[in-house]
Design a protein around this motif. Structure first.
Motif, PDB file in Angstrom:
ATOM      1  N   SER A  95       0.838  -1.185   0.000  1.00 47.42           N
ATOM      2  CA  SER A  95       0.000   0.000   0.000  1.00 47.42           C
ATOM      3  C   SER A  95       0.875   1.236   0.000  1.00 47.42           C
ATOM      4  O   SER A  95       2.021   1.211   0.457  1.00 47.42           O
ATOM      5  N   ALA A  96       0.336   2.338  -0.531  1.00 46.21           N
ATOM      6  CA  ALA A  96       1.052   3.610  -0.551  1.00 46.21           C
ATOM      7  C   ALA A  96       0.908   4.302   0.795  1.00 46.21           C
ATOM      8  O   ALA A  96      -0.057   4.079   1.531  1.00 46.21           O
ATOM      9  N   ILE A  97       1.848   5.188   1.091  1.00 47.56           N
ATOM     10  CA  ILE A  97       1.836   5.836   2.390  1.00 47.56           C
ATOM     11  C   ILE A  97       0.853   6.998   2.455  1.00 47.56           C
ATOM     12  O   ILE A  97       0.465   7.434   3.535  1.00 47.56           O
ATOM     13  N   GLY A  98       0.421   7.495   1.302  1.00 53.74           N
ATOM     14  CA  GLY A  98      -0.563   8.579   1.313  1.00 53.74           C
ATOM     15  C   GLY A  98       0.084   9.932   1.133  1.00 53.74           C
ATOM     16  O   GLY A  98       0.934  10.123   0.260  1.00 53.74           O
ATOM     17  N   ASP A  99      -0.297  10.907   1.964  1.00 52.82           N
ATOM     18  CA  ASP A  99       0.211  12.264   1.841  1.00 52.82           C
ATOM     19  C   ASP A  99       1.719  12.312   2.082  1.00 52.82           C
ATOM     20  O   ASP A  99       2.295  11.424   2.718  1.00 52.82           O
ATOM     21  N   ILE A 100       2.339  13.379   1.595  1.00 55.36           N
ATOM     22  CA  ILE A 100       3.791  13.546   1.711  1.00 55.36           C
ATOM     23  C   ILE A 100       4.215  13.497   3.166  1.00 55.36           C
ATOM     24  O   ILE A 100       3.619  14.136   4.033  1.00 55.36           O
ATOM     25  N   VAL A 101       5.265  12.728   3.424  1.00 51.59           N
ATOM     26  CA  VAL A 101       5.725  12.498   4.779  1.00 51.59           C
ATOM     27  C   VAL A 101       7.186  12.912   4.901  1.00 51.59           C
ATOM     28  O   VAL A 101       7.972  12.740   3.965  1.00 51.59           O
ATOM     29  N   ILE A 102       7.552  13.494   6.046  1.00 54.24           N
ATOM     30  CA  ILE A 102       8.953  13.779   6.340  1.00 54.24           C
ATOM     31  C   ILE A 102       9.603  12.495   6.840  1.00 54.24           C
ATOM     32  O   ILE A 102       9.116  11.867   7.780  1.00 54.24           O
ATOM     33  N   THR A 103      10.695  12.101   6.214  1.00 59.39           N
ATOM     34  CA  THR A 103      11.400  10.899   6.617  1.00 59.39           C
ATOM     35  C   THR A 103      12.761  11.262   7.196  1.00 59.39           C
ATOM     36  O   THR A 103      13.257  12.377   7.011  1.00 59.39           O
ATOM     37  N   LEU A 127      24.053  19.052  -2.505  1.00 63.38           N
ATOM     38  CA  LEU A 127      22.687  19.488  -2.203  1.00 63.38           C
ATOM     39  C   LEU A 127      21.816  18.271  -1.933  1.00 63.38           C
ATOM     40  O   LEU A 127      21.810  17.318  -2.714  1.00 63.38           O
ATOM     41  N   ASP A 128      21.061  18.330  -0.834  1.00 62.94           N
ATOM     42  CA  ASP A 128      20.045  17.320  -0.532  1.00 62.94           C
ATOM     43  C   ASP A 128      18.680  17.994  -0.639  1.00 62.94           C
ATOM     44  O   ASP A 128      18.350  18.878   0.139  1.00 62.94           O
ATOM     45  N   CYS A 129      17.882  17.549  -1.610  1.00 64.09           N
ATOM     46  CA  CYS A 129      16.618  18.226  -1.904  1.00 64.09           C
ATOM     47  C   CYS A 129      15.559  17.171  -2.257  1.00 64.09           C
ATOM     48  O   CYS A 129      15.659  16.528  -3.297  1.00 64.09           O
ATOM     49  N   ALA A 130      14.596  16.910  -1.424  1.00 63.96           N
ATOM     50  CA  ALA A 130      14.318  17.568  -0.158  1.00 63.96           C
ATOM     51  C   ALA A 130      14.952  16.762   0.971  1.00 63.96           C
ATOM     52  O   ALA A 130      14.885  15.527   0.985  1.00 63.96           O
ATOM     53  N   GLY A 131      15.537  17.469   1.939  1.00 62.71           N
ATOM     54  CA  GLY A 131      16.322  16.807   2.961  1.00 62.71           C
ATOM     55  C   GLY A 131      15.520  16.168   4.066  1.00 62.71           C
ATOM     56  O   GLY A 131      15.993  15.224   4.704  1.00 62.71           O
ATOM     57  N   GLY A 132      14.304  16.678   4.327  1.00 61.29           N
ATOM     58  CA  GLY A 132      13.503  16.120   5.405  1.00 61.29           C
ATOM     59  C   GLY A 132      14.250  16.150   6.720  1.00 61.29           C
ATOM     60  O   GLY A 132      14.919  17.130   7.052  1.00 61.29           O
ATOM     61  N   ALA A 153       9.650  22.357   4.782  1.00 58.33           N
ATOM     62  CA  ALA A 153       9.404  22.209   6.220  1.00 58.33           C
ATOM     63  C   ALA A 153      10.366  23.032   7.068  1.00 58.33           C
ATOM     64  O   ALA A 153      10.092  23.282   8.250  1.00 58.33           O
ATOM     65  N   TYR A 154      11.475  23.465   6.477  1.00 57.68           N
ATOM     66  CA  TYR A 154      12.454  24.228   7.243  1.00 57.68           C
ATOM     67  C   TYR A 154      11.981  25.653   7.538  1.00 57.68           C
ATOM     68  O   TYR A 154      12.680  26.401   8.232  1.00 57.68           O
ATOM     69  N   ARG A 155      10.818  26.011   7.023  1.00 54.17           N
ATOM     70  CA  ARG A 155      10.235  27.304   7.407  1.00 54.17           C
ATOM     71  C   ARG A 155       9.743  27.282   8.857  1.00 54.17           C
ATOM     72  O   ARG A 155       9.521  28.330   9.458  1.00 54.17           O
ATOM     73  N   GLN A 156       9.543  26.111   9.391  1.00 51.21           N
ATOM     74  CA  GLN A 156       9.008  25.978  10.743  1.00 51.21           C
ATOM     75  C   GLN A 156      10.091  26.220  11.789  1.00 51.21           C
ATOM     76  O   GLN A 156      11.286  26.065  11.536  1.00 51.21           O
ATOM     77  N   SER A 157       9.652  26.576  12.979  1.00 55.01           N
ATOM     78  CA  SER A 157      10.571  26.716  14.105  1.00 55.01           C
ATOM     79  C   SER A 157      11.065  25.341  14.528  1.00 55.01           C
ATOM     80  O   SER A 157      10.426  24.316  14.213  1.00 55.01           O
ATOM     81  N   PRO A 158      12.195  25.263  15.243  1.00 55.29           N
ATOM     82  CA  PRO A 158      12.681  23.958  15.700  1.00 55.29           C
ATOM     83  C   PRO A 158      11.643  23.176  16.499  1.00 55.29           C
ATOM     84  O   PRO A 158      11.523  21.955  16.334  1.00 55.29           O
ATOM     85  N   SER A 159      10.885  23.853  17.358  1.00 50.96           N
ATOM     86  CA  SER A 159       9.899  23.127  18.163  1.00 50.96           C
ATOM     87  C   SER A 159       8.766  22.591  17.302  1.00 50.96           C
ATOM     88  O   SER A 159       8.324  21.439  17.484  1.00 50.96           O
ATOM     89  N   HIS A 160       8.285  23.394  16.364  1.00 50.79           N
ATOM     90  CA  HIS A 160       7.216  22.928  15.488  1.00 50.79           C
ATOM     91  C   HIS A 160       7.708  21.818  14.559  1.00 50.79           C
ATOM     92  O   HIS A 160       6.982  20.847  14.306  1.00 50.79           O
ATOM     93  N   LEU A 161       8.928  21.949  14.074  1.00 52.76           N
ATOM     94  CA  LEU A 161       9.458  20.914  13.186  1.00 52.76           C
ATOM     95  C   LEU A 161       9.673  19.613  13.956  1.00 52.76           C
ATOM     96  O   LEU A 161       9.429  18.524  13.422  1.00 52.76           O
TER      97      LEU A 161
END
Length: 321
Positions: A95-103, A127-132, A153-161
């Motif tokens: 099965s597919a994992i669905g929505d985009i996931v940070i790994t 360059l690592d794109c996307a680095g997750g 995702a790097y737009r987020q603060s460390p706590s939110h990320l």
């Protein structure tokens, strides 16, 4: 007649509309059998298997030489009709994992899935794109190299990320638990790679917090197909488990624009894998490769050892002429 005369722009533009004829069993089965006979255990056989799985050809070996399953062990290929015929273990629960996931794929996964050597990593900026949430770039820097990761995702603060990474890793654990024949579980019922991913995520989050405190520029909030770098900023660019992985989110036009952007900023680009998270090959790959060839981009297929999923055995390398 040259390949460019056969595969010109008009042909590529007609590819989808004529797909019912060009991918019919009457056309493909003899082609696949011929590839198998020529290939032995080499990459042409893998390409034949790729086409068979992609277009649902289930009896293409009948026209080929008898006893294809005998002889030396072939290079790893994704289980399909031939694998079942040869008695290989195949997964009924894909099965597919669905929505985009940070790994949080560890450094060693990167070196294996992108066929990277130490010389590759230390030859210049990477360059690592996307680095997750991978610790790949941080490890490259610890080895003395230069590496930058990009991810929206790097737009987020460390706590939110941190919260997002924990949530997505939990999604991955739940997803892998439903497919133990794809993702082996340990005695506690956890995916055997889970601890490695947790460790990599911890290294990444520590380095991400340092980046935000010290403004190192190691993590850039950016996304394909528009990267904030001048031409030829990197000697190597890698992109894993984004392109080809989410065909419901990204169409052919996006893939073409994204790859053109990657080859703009780096003369050596490597992409892995060439299928989605349910092991379905990217159907528009022939058209994509044709357009890239028209751009003057060379393509090379690597056979690699899949890490998180042992069936992810194909990596595509793109270099500018």
């Amino acid at each position: 007649m040259t390949s460019s005369e056969l595969w010109n722009r008009a042909t590529a533009d007609r590819y989808d509309t004529e797909e019912a004829e060009t991918s019919s069993p009457a056309v493909l089965e003899p082609t696949l059998a011929f590839l198998a006979e020529l290939a032995g255990n080499d990459r042409a056989l893998e390409f034949a298997q790729f086409l068979a799985d992609n277009y649902g050809i289930t009896d293409w070996t009948s026209a080929g030489p008898a006893g294809r399953c005998a002889g030396p062990e072939p290079r790893p290929v994704r289980p399909g009709p031939r694998s079942r015929e040869c008695g290989m273990n195949t997964s009924p629960s894909v099965s597919a994992i669905g929505d985009i996931v940070i790994t949080a794929r560890p450094f060693t996964d990167y070196t294996a899935q992108f066929a990277l050597t130490t010389d590759d990593l230390l030859a210049g900026p990477v360059l690592d794109c996307a680095g997750g949430a991978s610790d790949f770039a941080a490890t490259v820097r610890s080895l003395g190299g230069t590496a930058v990761s990009t991810d929206p995702a790097y737009r987020q603060s460390p706590s939110h990320l941190t919260h997002r990474v924990e949530r997505d890793l939990n999604r991955v654990r739940q997803w892998t638990a439903t497919q133990p024949d794809r993702f082996p579980l340990d005695e506690s019922g956890q995916w055997t790679h889970a601890q490695r991913w947790n460790t990599a995520a911890g290294h990444f989050l520590e380095d991400f917090r340092r980046d935000r405190n010290e403004n190192t520029g190691h993590y850039r909030a950016a996304s394909l197909p528009s990267l904030p770098f001048p031409d030829d900023s990197f000697t190597l660019a890698v992109s894993g488990f984004l392109l080809f992985t989410y065909p419901g989110h990204f169409d052919l036009a996006f893939h073409l624009a994204a790859i053109r952007e990657l080859t703009r900023v780096s003369a050596d680009v490597r992409l892995h894998p060439l299928n989605d998270s349910a092991q379905t090959p990217f159907r528009a790959l022939p058209r994509l490769l044709h357009h890239l060839a028209e751009d003057g981009t060379r393509t090379e297929l690597f056979t690699v050892q899949g890490q998180s999923d042992s069936r992810d055995t194909a990596t595509l390398r793109l270099t500018r002429r």
